[in-house]
Design an enzyme around this catalytic site. Structure first.
Site, PDB file in Angstrom:
ATOM      1  N   HIS A 128       0.824  -1.216   0.000  1.00 48.24           N
ATOM      2  CA  HIS A 128       0.000   0.000   0.000  1.00 48.24           C
ATOM      3  C   HIS A 128       0.856   1.264   0.000  1.00 48.24           C
ATOM      4  O   HIS A 128       2.041   1.224   0.333  1.00 48.24           O
ATOM      5  CB  HIS A 128      -0.902   0.037   1.233  1.00 48.24           C
ATOM      6  N   LYS A 172      -0.925   4.973   4.570  1.00 50.89           N
ATOM      7  CA  LYS A 172      -1.846   4.034   5.228  1.00 50.89           C
ATOM      8  C   LYS A 172      -1.492   3.881   6.704  1.00 50.89           C
ATOM      9  O   LYS A 172      -0.320   3.714   7.051  1.00 50.89           O
ATOM     10  CB  LYS A 172      -1.818   2.675   4.524  1.00 50.89           C
ATOM     11  N   GLY A 183      -6.918  -4.373   6.008  1.00 56.15           N
ATOM     12  CA  GLY A 183      -8.175  -5.085   6.258  1.00 56.15           C
ATOM     13  C   GLY A 183      -8.371  -6.194   5.237  1.00 56.15           C
ATOM     14  O   GLY A 183      -8.894  -7.270   5.555  1.00 56.15           O
TER      15      GLY A 183
HETATM   16  N1  LIG Z   1     -13.005  -0.661   1.906  1.00 55.47           N
HETATM   17  C1  LIG Z   1     -12.242  -0.201   0.916  1.00 55.47           C
HETATM   18  O1  LIG Z   1     -12.391  -0.583  -0.245  1.00 55.47           O
HETATM   19  C2  LIG Z   1     -11.193   0.805   1.219  1.00 55.47           C
HETATM   20  C3  LIG Z   1     -10.982   1.167   2.496  1.00 55.47           C
HETATM   21  N2  LIG Z   1     -10.050   2.104   2.804  1.00 55.47           N
HETATM   22  C4  LIG Z   1      -9.976   2.485   4.210  1.00 55.47           C
HETATM   23  O2  LIG Z   1     -10.701   3.701   4.329  1.00 55.47           O
HETATM   24  C5  LIG Z   1     -10.133   4.476   5.378  1.00 55.47           C
HETATM   25  C6  LIG Z   1      -9.790   5.851   4.834  1.00 55.47           C
HETATM   26  O3  LIG Z   1      -8.757   5.720   3.900  1.00 55.47           O
HETATM   27  P1  LIG Z   1      -8.122   7.008   3.190  1.00 55.47           P
HETATM   28  O4  LIG Z   1      -9.213   7.773   2.534  1.00 55.47           O
HETATM   29  O5  LIG Z   1      -6.974   6.540   2.399  1.00 55.47           O
HETATM   30  O6  LIG Z   1      -7.591   7.803   4.464  1.00 55.47           O
HETATM   31  P2  LIG Z   1      -7.363   9.377   4.618  1.00 55.47           P
HETATM   32  O7  LIG Z   1      -6.445   9.548   5.787  1.00 55.47           O
HETATM   33  O8  LIG Z   1      -6.992   9.974   3.316  1.00 55.47           O
HETATM   34  O9  LIG Z   1      -8.824   9.923   4.992  1.00 55.47           O
HETATM   35  C7  LIG Z   1      -9.440   9.793   6.234  1.00 55.47           C
HETATM   36  C8  LIG Z   1     -10.229  11.060   6.472  1.00 55.47           C
HETATM   37  O10 LIG Z   1     -11.024  10.891   7.638  1.00 55.47           O
HETATM   38  C9  LIG Z   1     -10.934  12.104   8.371  1.00 55.47           C
HETATM   39  N3  LIG Z   1     -11.310  11.870   9.766  1.00 55.47           N
HETATM   40  C10 LIG Z   1     -10.555  11.367  10.767  1.00 55.47           C
HETATM   41  N4  LIG Z   1     -11.273  11.321  11.904  1.00 55.47           N
HETATM   42  C11 LIG Z   1     -12.488  11.824  11.603  1.00 55.47           C
HETATM   43  C12 LIG Z   1     -13.676  12.067  12.349  1.00 55.47           C
HETATM   44  N5  LIG Z   1     -13.732  11.798  13.658  1.00 55.47           N
HETATM   45  N6  LIG Z   1     -14.743  12.578  11.714  1.00 55.47           N
HETATM   46  C13 LIG Z   1     -14.701  12.869  10.398  1.00 55.47           C
HETATM   47  N7  LIG Z   1     -13.602  12.671   9.631  1.00 55.47           N
HETATM   48  C14 LIG Z   1     -12.520  12.160  10.231  1.00 55.47           C
HETATM   49  C15 LIG Z   1      -9.487  12.555   8.190  1.00 55.47           C
HETATM   50  O11 LIG Z   1      -9.320  13.908   8.536  1.00 55.47           O
HETATM   51  P3  LIG Z   1      -7.833  14.445   8.936  1.00 55.47           P
HETATM   52  O12 LIG Z   1      -6.961  14.168   7.756  1.00 55.47           O
HETATM   53  O13 LIG Z   1      -8.051  15.894   9.217  1.00 55.47           O
HETATM   54  O14 LIG Z   1      -7.405  13.649  10.135  1.00 55.47           O
HETATM   55  C16 LIG Z   1      -9.332  12.289   6.692  1.00 55.47           C
HETATM   56  O15 LIG Z   1      -9.828  13.362   5.937  1.00 55.47           O
HETATM   57  C17 LIG Z   1      -8.923   3.684   5.896  1.00 55.47           C
HETATM   58  O16 LIG Z   1      -9.326   2.931   7.012  1.00 55.47           O
HETATM   59  C18 LIG Z   1      -8.605   2.753   4.743  1.00 55.47           C
HETATM   60  O17 LIG Z   1      -7.971   1.582   5.166  1.00 55.47           O
HETATM   61  C19 LIG Z   1      -9.295   2.701   1.849  1.00 55.47           C
HETATM   62  C20 LIG Z   1      -9.436   2.352   0.547  1.00 55.47           C
HETATM   63  C21 LIG Z   1     -10.397   1.356   0.120  1.00 55.47           C
HETATM   64  O1  LIG Z   2      -5.890   2.177   3.036  1.00 55.66           O
HETATM   65  C1  LIG Z   2      -6.077   1.826   1.843  1.00 55.66           C
HETATM   66  O2  LIG Z   2      -5.672   2.474   0.884  1.00 55.66           O
HETATM   67  C2  LIG Z   2      -6.849   0.601   1.615  1.00 55.66           C
HETATM   68  N1  LIG Z   2      -7.388   0.006   2.627  1.00 55.66           N
HETATM   69  C3  LIG Z   2      -8.185  -1.161   2.602  1.00 55.66           C
HETATM   70  C4  LIG Z   2      -7.512  -2.268   3.381  1.00 55.66           C
HETATM   71  O3  LIG Z   2      -6.946  -2.002   4.453  1.00 55.66           O
HETATM   72  O4  LIG Z   2      -7.567  -3.418   2.944  1.00 55.66           O
HETATM   73  C5  LIG Z   2      -8.618  -1.543   1.208  1.00 55.66           C
HETATM   74  C6  LIG Z   2      -7.584  -1.291   0.154  1.00 55.66           C
HETATM   75  O5  LIG Z   2      -6.588  -2.234   0.299  1.00 55.66           O
HETATM   76  C7  LIG Z   2      -7.050   0.119   0.236  1.00 55.66           C
END
Ligand SMILES: NC(=O)C1=CN([C@@H]2O[C@H](COP(=O)(O)OP(=O)(O)OC[C@H]3O[C@@H](n4cnc5c(N)ncnc54)[C@H](OP(=O)(O)O)[C@@H]3O)[C@@H](O)[C@H]2O)C=CC1
Ligand SMILES: O=C(O)C1=N[C@H](C(=O)O)C[C@H](O)C1
Length: 268
Positions: A157, A161, A167
């Site tokens: 990744h 991350k 996950g």
């Molecule tokens: N299921 C899937 O297919 C996927 C899942 N993911 C998961 O999604 C999650 C997010 O990933 P990603 O977008 O890369 O992460 P980022 O760090 O880019 O985004 C997370 C966002 O959440 C905000 N945040 C944190 N705490 C709060 C809160 N209490 N209330 C509202 N907003 C909040 C952060 O703000 P700030 O930056 O100001 O802290 C940030 O803007 C991760 O857990 C990742 O593993 C990612 C890709 C695919």
């Molecule tokens: O944080 C990410 O970017 C991603 N998170 C998810 C994970 O933890 O598996 C899904 C994907 O791999 C991207």
């Protein structure tokens, strides 16, 4: 036309949240009614970043106020595990259906969400990976595990991350575990000369996490047997790859009356 599904997105400024805002606002049967962020309470989303110009919805920092004011059907959470659990739990308590992509929520917390969703007979989808190709990679790995007992998982990744292993890697190991005879892999007397050299271990499988700039989300599952190996690999090169799964999850969660963990359980 039937009423659009009213949606709140938590984490709109994040890498995934941005994609979700784009996807939701591009669908005529979805309506983005608000977002939940850590800052900018009371502002319009379009005010805070030029990328959101034309997106007409209010920012809330408090989930209870947000859900009570906007009465959405569904909450999409793409934040961090602590916030995601609190958001999903609050949503269920207020009869809003969560679709959670955030990874790293503890098994105990997942159990709590499952119990609450099932008790309230409310749809709730938690999906560690929304990419269709990733779901197939996990399903193919599960099939292969019937024939290959030895397997190691390498997930790769971007270096932004927070959680390791991913996950997806945990879900893959769980799915393989359902089909594989329990087995301790490697030499029984192997020793790590450097701590962590053999990676993390789940159900006897080893999981290795790579973090590098330039990567998005990738995983390979390597099976080994006498004289052969089989590698099943998936690559997400763009976060738009996750949006089909988010869209299907929102549509499906409205028809469910309980908890579902994993996109594979709602796809045909
Ligand atoms: N299921 C899937 O297919 C996927 C899942 N993911 C998961 O999604 C999650 C997010 O990933 P990603 O977008 O890369 O992460 P980022 O760090 O880019 O985004 C997370 C966002 O959440 C905000 N945040 C944190 N705490 C709060 C809160 N209490 N209330 C509202 N907003 C909040 C952060 O703000 P700030 O930056 O100001 O802290 C940030 O803007 C991760 O857990 C990742 O593993 C990612 C890709 C695919
Ligand atoms: O944080 C990410 O970017 C991603 N998170 C998810 C994970 O933890 O598996 C899904 C994907 O791999 C991207």
């Amino acid at each position: 036309m039937t009423n659009p599904i009213k949606i709140v997105i938590a984490g709109p400024r994040g890498r995934m949240g941005r994609e979700a805002v784009k996807m939701v606002t591009s669908q005529r049967h979805f309506q983005l009614v608000a977002v939940i962020d850590k800052e900018n309470d009371g502002k319009q989303l379009s005010e805070v970043e030029s990328e959101f110009q034309g997106v007409d919805c209010l920012i809330y920092t408090d989930i209870h106020t947000c859900l009570k004011h906007t009465e959405p059907d569904c909450l999409i959470d793409l934040t961090v595990p602590e916030a995601a659990f609190y958001h999903a739990k609050s949503a269920l308590e207020l009869n809003v259906r969560p679709v959670v992509g955030t990874t790293g929520i503890s098994p105990d917390e997942l159990e709590e969400l499952k119990a609450l969703a099932n008790e309230k007979k409310l749809g709730c989808i938690i999906a560690p990976n929304f990419a269709i190709g990733a779901v197939l990679m996990m399903k193919f790995s599960q099939m292969a595990a019937k024939y290959f007992g030895d397997v190691e998982i390498i997930e790769l990744h971007h270096d932004g991350k927070l959680d390791a292993p991913s996950g997806t890697a945990i879900k893959t190991a769980e799915m393989i575990h359902e089909y594989r005879e329990p087995k301790q892999q490697g030499h029984p007397n192997e020793t790590e000369k450097l701590t962590g050299a053999r990676g993390a271990e789940l159900y006897g499988m080893h999981i290795h996490s790579v973090r590098l700039p330039g990567l998005i989300a990738h995983q390979q599952v390597i099976f080994g047997a006498k004289g052969e190996t089989l590698t099943i690999r998936h690559d997400s090169y763009d976060r738009s790859s996750f949006m089909t799964g988010v869209k299907v999850s929102v549509e499906t969660v409205m028809k469910l009356d309980g908890y579902v963990y994993g996109l594979e359980n709602i796809l045909d």
